[in-house]
Write an enzyme that holds these catalytic residues in place. Sequence first.
Site, PDB file in Angstrom:
ATOM      1  N   LYS A 165      39.685   4.932 -26.042  1.00 40.09           N
ATOM      2  CA  LYS A 165      38.687   5.890 -26.515  1.00 40.09           C
ATOM      3  C   LYS A 165      38.063   6.600 -25.323  1.00 40.09           C
ATOM      4  O   LYS A 165      37.769   5.991 -24.298  1.00 40.09           O
ATOM      5  CB  LYS A 165      37.595   5.135 -27.293  1.00 40.09           C
ATOM      6  CG  LYS A 165      36.423   5.973 -27.798  1.00 40.09           C
ATOM      7  CD  LYS A 165      35.224   6.085 -26.886  1.00 40.09           C
ATOM      8  CE  LYS A 165      34.749   4.837 -26.205  1.00 40.09           C
ATOM      9  NZ  LYS A 165      33.603   5.130 -25.264  1.00 40.09           N
TER      10      LYS A 165
ATOM     11  N   ALA B 214      34.912  -3.435 -19.653  1.00 44.76           N
ATOM     12  CA  ALA B 214      33.622  -2.828 -19.281  1.00 44.76           C
ATOM     13  C   ALA B 214      33.860  -1.534 -18.516  1.00 44.76           C
ATOM     14  O   ALA B 214      33.401  -1.338 -17.401  1.00 44.76           O
ATOM     15  CB  ALA B 214      32.772  -3.796 -18.449  1.00 44.76           C
ATOM     16  N   ALA B 215      34.614  -0.630 -19.169  1.00 47.25           N
ATOM     17  CA  ALA B 215      35.107   0.554 -18.473  1.00 47.25           C
ATOM     18  C   ALA B 215      34.789   1.870 -19.164  1.00 47.25           C
ATOM     19  O   ALA B 215      35.216   2.925 -18.703  1.00 47.25           O
ATOM     20  CB  ALA B 215      36.621   0.434 -18.294  1.00 47.25           C
ATOM     21  N   GLY B 216      34.077   1.851 -20.297  1.00 45.34           N
ATOM     22  CA  GLY B 216      33.775   3.085 -20.991  1.00 45.34           C
ATOM     23  C   GLY B 216      34.916   3.615 -21.836  1.00 45.34           C
ATOM     24  O   GLY B 216      34.877   4.758 -22.284  1.00 45.34           O
TER      25      GLY B 216
ATOM     26  N   GLY C 252      37.432  -0.501 -24.914  1.00 42.97           N
ATOM     27  CA  GLY C 252      38.562  -1.427 -24.939  1.00 42.97           C
ATOM     28  C   GLY C 252      38.457  -2.491 -26.010  1.00 42.97           C
ATOM     29  O   GLY C 252      39.366  -2.667 -26.824  1.00 42.97           O
TER      30      GLY C 252
ATOM     31  N   ALA D 242      38.414  -0.817 -29.358  1.00 45.89           N
ATOM     32  CA  ALA D 242      39.763  -0.346 -29.688  1.00 45.89           C
ATOM     33  C   ALA D 242      40.625  -1.506 -30.167  1.00 45.89           C
ATOM     34  O   ALA D 242      41.420  -1.358 -31.106  1.00 45.89           O
ATOM     35  CB  ALA D 242      40.384   0.328 -28.475  1.00 45.89           C
TER      36      ALA D 242
ATOM     37  N   ASP E 143      31.134   1.540 -31.586  1.00 44.90           N
ATOM     38  CA  ASP E 143      32.348   2.342 -31.463  1.00 44.90           C
ATOM     39  C   ASP E 143      33.461   1.893 -32.405  1.00 44.90           C
ATOM     40  O   ASP E 143      34.466   2.593 -32.546  1.00 44.90           O
ATOM     41  CB  ASP E 143      32.892   2.289 -30.027  1.00 44.90           C
ATOM     42  CG  ASP E 143      32.038   3.067 -29.040  1.00 44.90           C
ATOM     43  OD1 ASP E 143      31.163   3.825 -29.488  1.00 44.90           O
ATOM     44  OD2 ASP E 143      32.250   2.915 -27.827  1.00 44.90           O
TER      45      ASP E 143
END
Length: 265
Positions: free
Chosen positions: A8, A91-93, A96, A99, A128
């Site tokens: 995403k 923890a990457a925006g 994950g 998703a 999300d």
Amino acid sequence: MQETAYAKINLALHVRSRREDGYHELETLFAFVDRGDTLLAKRAEQDQLQVVGEFGGALDDPFGNIVMQALGSLPRPDGLAITLEKSLPVAAGLGGGSADAGALFRLVERAQGLPDDWRQRAAKLGADVPACVESVTCVGRGTGTDLEPIDSDLTGTPVLLVNPRVPLATGPVFKAWDDKDRGPMPEGTAREIAEAGRNDLRDPAISQCPVIAEVLAALGKSEAWKVEMSGSGATCFALFNDVEARDAAARAMPSDWWQMAGLLR
């Protein structure tokens, strides 16, 4: 059964206010890349989860994993044994975990269908997750769970994701937001929103993780028509008019940064 947990990205992310419940009022344009994590599922007597892949070591508690939480949130007659190949950094925006949960919902839908209240069940797992279940370009409002469809004129757009391999927790980034409402997300087509929109979490994220500015600067030297940070960081993305320009940009990135090239769905 196999399902891709599509990465995403937020083509625009406008933070409007801080809510009394600790969350924030958002306006965002969700988009999804045609690559991500992979989930393999087979029927089993009870639910099981195995995590493998480059970033699998970051998820060492299977019972705390959102995939297991997603399994527990959906009524099923049989168990599922899931193998999660973790290709997206944690923890990457990139949504994950969300998703992964979204892909699990699609696996269950394929196997037996989803309950009518699946959106509410998904929202309880994370803001999300409802968007990630459908994994199509859409507008998110409220905390990101109030979704509005939008016809995407960006499907097939070449995209490059770059992460400096520094995990960045969402909470501290939102806490560092300065409470200034910089205005609503623009109207228009997906491309028009992406071109005119912004990410209000970019500066707060850079204050927590300065290398993000280096990633944005590196991508800014490419032929991309849009360069921005996704979500609360630290992953940044660049959108291109053709695959050749995207691949040239990928070759120019430092070798110690993680990257993934794909197309918008």
